[in-house]
Design an enzyme around this catalytic site. Structure first.
Site, PDB file in Angstrom:
ATOM      1  N   GLU A  35       0.834  -1.204   0.000  1.00  0.00           N
ATOM      2  CA  GLU A  35       0.000   0.000   0.000  1.00  0.00           C
ATOM      3  C   GLU A  35       0.873   1.260   0.000  1.00  0.00           C
ATOM      4  OE1 GLU A  35      -3.561  -1.966   2.758  1.00  0.00           O
ATOM      5  OE2 GLU A  35      -1.923  -0.872   3.700  1.00  0.00           O
ATOM      6  N   ASP A 222     -12.135  -6.051  -0.983  1.00  0.00           N
ATOM      7  CA  ASP A 222     -12.951  -7.273  -0.958  1.00  0.00           C
ATOM      8  C   ASP A 222     -14.338  -6.954  -0.413  1.00  0.00           C
ATOM      9  OD1 ASP A 222     -10.674  -7.264   1.305  1.00  0.00           O
ATOM     10  OD2 ASP A 222     -12.584  -7.855   2.213  1.00  0.00           O
TER      11      ASP A 222
HETATM   12  N1  SAH Z   1      -3.023 -12.092   3.264  1.00  0.00           N
HETATM   13  C1  SAH Z   1      -2.740 -10.693   3.324  1.00  0.00           C
HETATM   14  C2  SAH Z   1      -2.994 -10.226   4.733  1.00  0.00           C
HETATM   15  C3  SAH Z   1      -3.203  -8.782   4.886  1.00  0.00           C
HETATM   16  S1  SAH Z   1      -4.243  -8.407   6.234  1.00  0.00           S
HETATM   17  C4  SAH Z   1      -1.328 -10.452   2.840  1.00  0.00           C
HETATM   18  O1  SAH Z   1      -0.377 -10.963   3.404  1.00  0.00           O
HETATM   19  O2  SAH Z   1      -1.127  -9.762   1.839  1.00  0.00           O
HETATM   20  C5  SAH Z   1      -5.311  -7.271   5.522  1.00  0.00           C
HETATM   21  C6  SAH Z   1      -4.885  -5.826   5.513  1.00  0.00           C
HETATM   22  O3  SAH Z   1      -5.779  -5.153   4.664  1.00  0.00           O
HETATM   23  C7  SAH Z   1      -4.990  -5.128   6.854  1.00  0.00           C
HETATM   24  O4  SAH Z   1      -4.027  -4.119   6.946  1.00  0.00           O
HETATM   25  C8  SAH Z   1      -6.422  -4.568   6.861  1.00  0.00           C
HETATM   26  O5  SAH Z   1      -6.500  -3.264   7.428  1.00  0.00           O
HETATM   27  C9  SAH Z   1      -6.822  -4.520   5.388  1.00  0.00           C
HETATM   28  N2  SAH Z   1      -8.058  -5.258   5.013  1.00  0.00           N
HETATM   29  C10 SAH Z   1      -8.434  -5.475   3.731  1.00  0.00           C
HETATM   30  N3  SAH Z   1      -9.593  -6.178   3.675  1.00  0.00           N
HETATM   31  C11 SAH Z   1      -9.980  -6.402   4.956  1.00  0.00           C
HETATM   32  C12 SAH Z   1     -11.093  -7.092   5.557  1.00  0.00           C
HETATM   33  N4  SAH Z   1     -12.033  -7.670   4.813  1.00  0.00           N
HETATM   34  N5  SAH Z   1     -11.146  -7.160   6.892  1.00  0.00           N
HETATM   35  C13 SAH Z   1     -10.196  -6.576   7.655  1.00  0.00           C
HETATM   36  N6  SAH Z   1      -9.128  -5.935   7.143  1.00  0.00           N
HETATM   37  C14 SAH Z   1      -9.001  -5.822   5.808  1.00  0.00           C
END
Ligand code: SAH
Length: 264
Positions: A35, A222
Site C-alpha cells: 500500500e 474485498d
Molecule cells: N493475506 C494478506 C494479509 C493482509 S491483512 C497479505 O499478506 O497480503 C489485511 C490488511 O488489509 C490489513 O491491513 C487490513 O487493514 C486490510 N483489510 C483489507 N480487507 C480487509 C477485511 N475484509 N477485513 C479486515 N481488514 C481488511
C-alpha cells in the site's frame, strides 16, 4: 523559563491556533508495504536509515518534500520472525504513538485497504473518507466497559475536502482479524459500518490522545457479503485497488497543500 517546543505544541492545540496555521507536516501511517510503495514513489520520498525510532523495531520511515509539505510515510514493516507485514491494531497504535512523538505532525493520514459491505453500497475499488470509527472485537459485557470496548469516535471533520473531491463518506469498524465471526458481524452492524479494516480505529485512538487531526482513507479490496472468499479476493485486488487509493490520496494531499486544518 521559555516554554519548550512540546509545551508550545500542546498549548497551540488547546487554544486552537494549531488548526489555523498552514499544514506543513503530514504523517502517513500505512500498514502494508504494497500500500505504501506507490505513494513513496509518487511523492519521491526516500527511506530514512537514521531512524527516529528505538533500535531494533521493524518500523520503516520514508520522507521528503512534496509541494510545500513535509511528508513522512511510516509503515510497521515486516515481522522479524515471519517476514509478513505487521498488520493490525497493536503495531498501528505503537507506530502512531512513536511517530507523533518523534515527528510532531500537523495532520495524520491513515491510508489503506478495507473490506466493504455491498449491502451498504460499497464496491471493489471505492475509496472512502471515514467519518466515524469503532472496534468490533472488543466485547466487554459490563456496563460502561461495553462502550469503552466499542470505542466509537468521530473523526476530524473535513467537509470541504469531502465536497471538493466528491469523496464517498462512511463509517469504519476495526478489528484484529481479516475474517469475521458472527459476533463481529453483529457488532459491525451495530457500528453502522460500510467498511472494515484492522488498523483505523487504533490510529484514530492515538491521534485523539494527542489531539492531532487525523483523516482515514479506505479503499475496498474485498466484499465481505460478496461471493468470493475474503483472503482470495483481497490478494486478487490488492494491486489495482492500491492504485485507486494512491490516486485519491494524491488528490487529498494536493487539496491540503497551502491550507490549515480548520479549512479542511
Ligand atoms: N493475506 C494478506 C494479509 C493482509 S491483512 C497479505 O499478506 O497480503 C489485511 C490488511 O488489509 C490489513 O491491513 C487490513 O487493514 C486490510 N483489510 C483489507 N480487507 C480487509 C477485511 N475484509 N477485513 C479486515 N481488514 C481488511
Amino acid at each position: 523559563m521559555a516554554p519548550s517546543h512540546d509545551d508550545k505544541a500542546v498549548s497551540e492545540v488547546r487554544d486552537g491556533s494549531a488548526a489555523k496555521r498552514p499544514i506543513s507536516n503530514i504523517l502517513f501511517v500505512i500498514a502494508m508495504q504494497t500500500e505504501a510503495s506507490p505513494l513513496v514513489e509518487k511523492f519521491q520520498l526516500t527511506e530514512q536509515p537514521d531512524s527516529v525510532f528505538p533500535e531494533g523495531v521493524s518500523w520503516v520511515r520514508y520522507s521528503g518534500k512534496y509541494n510545500d509539505l513535509n511528508i513522512d510515510i511510516v509503515c510497521p514493516g515486516k515481522d522479524k520472525t515471519l517476514g509478513v507485514d505487521c498488520v493490525g491494531t497493536v503495531s498501528a497504535a505503537l507506530l502512531t504513538y512513536a511517530s507523533i512523538q518523534a515527528l510532531r505532525p500537523d495532520l495524520i493520514i491513515n491510508a489503506g485497504t478495507a473490506g466493504g459491505f455491498k449491502a451498504k453500497g460499497a464496491s471493489i475499488g471505492d475509496v472512502f473518507l471515514v467519518s466515524d470509527v469503532a472496534f468490533h472485537d472488543r466485547r466487554i459485557p459490563i456496563p460502561v466497559f461495553d462502550l469503552y470496548g466499542v470505542g466509537a469516535r468521530e473523526m476530524y471533520s473535513t467537509p470541504n475536502l469531502a465536497k471538493e473531491l466528491s469523496l464517498k463518506v462512511c463509517k469504519l469498524s476495526t478489528g484484529d482479524s481479516l475474517d469475521m465471526t458472527p459476533e463481529d458481524e453483529a457488532s459491525i452492524l451495530a457500528n453502522n459500518a460500510t467498511v472494515k479494516d484492522m488498523e483505523g480505529a487504533a490510529v484514530a485512538y492515538v491521534a485523539d490522545l494527542f489531539k492531532v487531526p487525523a483523516i482515514l482513507l479506505k479503499a475496498v479490496t474485498d466484499l465481505i457479503d460478496g461471493e468470493k472468499p475474503t483472503a482470495e479476493e483481497f490478494l486478487q485486488n490488492l494491486a489495482s485497488v492500491t492504485s485507486a487509493l494512491d490516486q485519491t490520496t494524491t488528490q487529498v494531499v494536493d487539496f491540503i497543500s497551502g491550507k490549515c486544518c480548520a479549512d479542511l
